[in-house]
Design an enzyme around this catalytic site. Structure first.
Site, PDB file in Angstrom:
ATOM      1  N   LYS A   1      -0.513 -13.358  21.342  1.00  0.00           N
ATOM      2  CA  LYS A   1      -1.194 -12.747  22.486  1.00  0.00           C
ATOM      3  C   LYS A   1      -1.413 -13.831  23.539  1.00  0.00           C
ATOM      4  O   LYS A   1      -2.307 -14.667  23.415  1.00  0.00           O
ATOM      5  CB  LYS A   1      -2.517 -12.124  22.036  1.00  0.00           C
TER       6      LYS A   1
ATOM      7  N   GLU B   1       0.807  -1.225   0.000  1.00  0.00           N
ATOM      8  CA  GLU B   1       0.000   0.000   0.000  1.00  0.00           C
ATOM      9  C   GLU B   1       0.837   1.271   0.000  1.00  0.00           C
ATOM     10  O   GLU B   1       0.303   2.366  -0.153  1.00  0.00           O
ATOM     11  CB  GLU B   1      -0.927   0.017   1.223  1.00  0.00           C
TER      12      GLU B   1
ATOM     13  N   TRP C   1       1.822  -9.440  24.914  1.00  0.00           N
ATOM     14  CA  TRP C   1       2.298  -9.713  23.570  1.00  0.00           C
ATOM     15  C   TRP C   1       3.671 -10.377  23.610  1.00  0.00           C
ATOM     16  O   TRP C   1       4.553  -9.989  24.387  1.00  0.00           O
ATOM     17  CB  TRP C   1       2.396  -8.418  22.756  1.00  0.00           C
TER      18      TRP C   1
END
Length: 577
Positions: A471, A361, A476
């Site tokens: 997770k 992108e 994390w």
């Protein structure tokens, strides 16, 4: 009551008229940032620089930048005569799908198609056939340019399903023609090169879409984006500047052969960057054959290459690798984090490695791990920590690392947040997907979906993709960090760490390890090795993988050569049930 504007004085009227006449008399001409300007400048400034095309099993072909510009002008003129039309600002004209390897013909098209105002659609030929058809159905191309040596079986299914295509242009290294009549206008690429060249490229608006491409589809169906001339020109200029910084140091003495397929995010901008940087030779290897590529590095004197970590791994472990001296070769890493063990193996061969980061992108480059002047005299170990980071923003890129409320996280190298960015070349929208567009563009910043930490000196490090971060118990765990540590074990060839569903903790890490050729390794050996890093405080003990799976086959790869964690998560999802 309507407020009246004050009447202008006769003097003001006279001044305005004089300014208007001055503009008309001056002959001022606006300068749109279009890709043909890159070609025109480079072929004038470096007319004798060389582009080499040498496919596996084929013969070496070479053109100068000046000769290349003539090729592009011929192809562009031929495409115009075939009825391909120009677009408008933010609106497509003719869309031309290309299915090809890294060839001279493909680089022709990177200039010729956008320079007449049409849009180059770079088809990811590594996608599964149904995914290729899916991207075609969204893109709705008007023409198909295809290498029939390898991709002719695609032609009929594409024409049967994509009714917008009215023209097929076929290419071949073997003087091969179509095996059947496809009932549509069909033209050999070589005919385009015989056309009388354009004297001048048509003037088009710099906001005209120049390219269209799709993501690799690792998180769902491939998503389509497009980029304007202005975006590509600014991106190429910025990347060229950043590549001139150490440790890349790319300039007019270099021979460049980036190993990023041209169908993948513009080959990281290579067709435009090699022109702007004045690279004395640009080498195109055709279809990737690693023994052939190693030979090209030697025979053509390649000084710079780049790609995903898997490509560096293959170059180092190929059976022919030891035959070649790779000292001084610079490798620009991107696509995923460089494992420290792979970095060490490259350094042992004299290869200089530095990382970068970007996305489909974002055209794609956003950051590069270049060195500031104050770091040039650091020790090799200190520099290593910098070049393995995701780096600093390249010129014109702004970035932040934010929490879930879009507030900046502390720049302490520890606090994790999402990387958000802003630059002139980020895609305006996803094709036919306003919901994904709104989700990505929030509060004026593009949300990358990548999890990062921000250091006090401004460097960033991508800890994981949001989809890949593990997770566990509300906290994390960085799969990237664990992979990098495991990769430093001398017997480890490849490694992937994934999060697997766990009834108690939500997810727990599982490591999949491939030994180096001829090596043997056990789960206990890897676990004991990791305990050293726990003892030194580099990772907490609860990060340790609950399972370490040793496999002999190489890990599955995506269409862009990265380890396919989505496939691995599917394969090992029942490890704790």
């Amino acid at each position: 009551m309507k407020k009246l504007r004050p009447r202008r004085s006769d003097k003001e009227e006279q001044n305005q008229q004089e300014q208007k006449e001055t503009k008309e008399i001056s002959g001022f001409r606006d300068y749109p940032l279009t890709v043909d300007k890159i070609l025109t400048w480079a072929s004038y400034a470096f007319p004798n620089n060389e582009i080499v095309y040498w496919p596996p099993g084929g013969s070496r072909a070479s053109v100068t930048f000046s000769q290349f510009a003539d090729r592009v002008r011929r192809v562009a003129a031929a495409l115009m005569d075939l009825g391909l039309r120009s677009g408008k600002p933010w609106e497509f004209g003719s869309k031309i799908a290309v299915m090809e390897w890294d060839t001279l013909r493909y680089v022709d098209l990177f200039y010729a198609i956008p320079s007449i105002g049409s849009t180059l659609f770079t088809v990811n030929i590594r996608l599964a056939p149904h995914e290729v058809m899916y991207t075609m159905s969204i893109a709705k191309p008007d023409a198909l340019v295809i290498n029939i040596d390898d991709f002719e079986p695609f032609i009929k299914p594409i024409l049967d399903n994509i009714k917008t295509i009215k023209l097929v242009i076929y290419m071949s290294d073997r003087s091969k023609g179509p095996s059947q009549d496809y009932g549509i206008k069909t033209v050999p690429y070589e005919e385009l090169l015989k056309h009388e060249p354009l004297k001048e490229f048509p003037e088009i608006d710099e906001r005209t879409p120049a390219t269209m491409l799709f993501t690799s589809g690792t998180t769902g169906p491939p998503k389509g984006v497009y980029f304007t001339h202005r975006q590509l020109a600014l991106h190429a200029s910025s990347v060229t500047i950043a590549l001139s910084y150490p440790p890349y140091n790319i300039g007019v003495k270099d021979v460049s052969m980036p190993l990023i397929p041209l169908f993948h995010v513009h080959g990281w901008g290579t067709p435009y960057v090699v022109m702007l940087s004045g690279t004395r030779k640009y080498v195109l290897p055709g279809r990737y054959d690693w023994g052939h590529i190693l030979r090209l590095i030697h025979d053509e004197g390649v000084t710079y290459t780049g790609g995903v970590p898997t490509i560096l791994y293959v170059l180092l472990t190929h059976p022919d690798s030891s035959k070649y001296d790779l000292r001084g070769l610079r490798f620009g890493n991107g696509g995923s984090a460089m494992p420290e063990g792979l970095y060490n193996a490259a350094k042992a061969r004299g290869i200089i490695v530095a990382s970068g980061y970007g996305m489909t992108e974002t055209a794609p480059v956003l950051t590069m791990a270049y060195l500031r002047p104050e770091y040039l005299n650091w020790s090799e170990d200190e520099k290593k920590q910098l070049v393995l980071r995701t780096g600093l923003p390249i010129p014109l890129v702004q970035l932040r690392v934010v929490d879930e409320q879009d507030n900046d996280v502390p720049m302490d190298g520890k606090t994790i947040g999402e990387l958000v960015v802003w630059s002139p070349w980020i895609a305006k929208e996803y094709l036919d997907d306003p919901e994904k567009t709104r989700n990505a563009w929030r509060n004026g910043w593009f949300h990358t979906g990548d999890v990062a930490v921000w250091f006090p000196d401004g460097y960033i490090f991508i800890v994981d993709r949001l989809k890949d971060v593990i997770k566990s118990g509300g906290e994390w765990i960085s799969s990237v960090k664990l992979e990098s540590i495991i990769s430093t074990h001398p017997a480890v060839g490849e490694v992937a760490v994934i999060g697997v569903p766990h009834e108690k903790w939500g997810e727990r890490p599982v490591a999949i390890v491939v030994p180096k050729p001829g090596e043997r390794i056990t789960e206990d050996e890897i676990r004991n090795y990791l305990m050293q890093f726990v003892g030194r405080g580099e990772i907490p003990k609860w990060w340790l993988p609950d399972k370490i799976i040793i496999v002999e086959a190489e890990l599955p790869k995506t269409s862009t050569g990265k380890i396919d964690k989505k496939l691995l998560r599917d394969r090992f999802k029942d490890e704790f049930t």
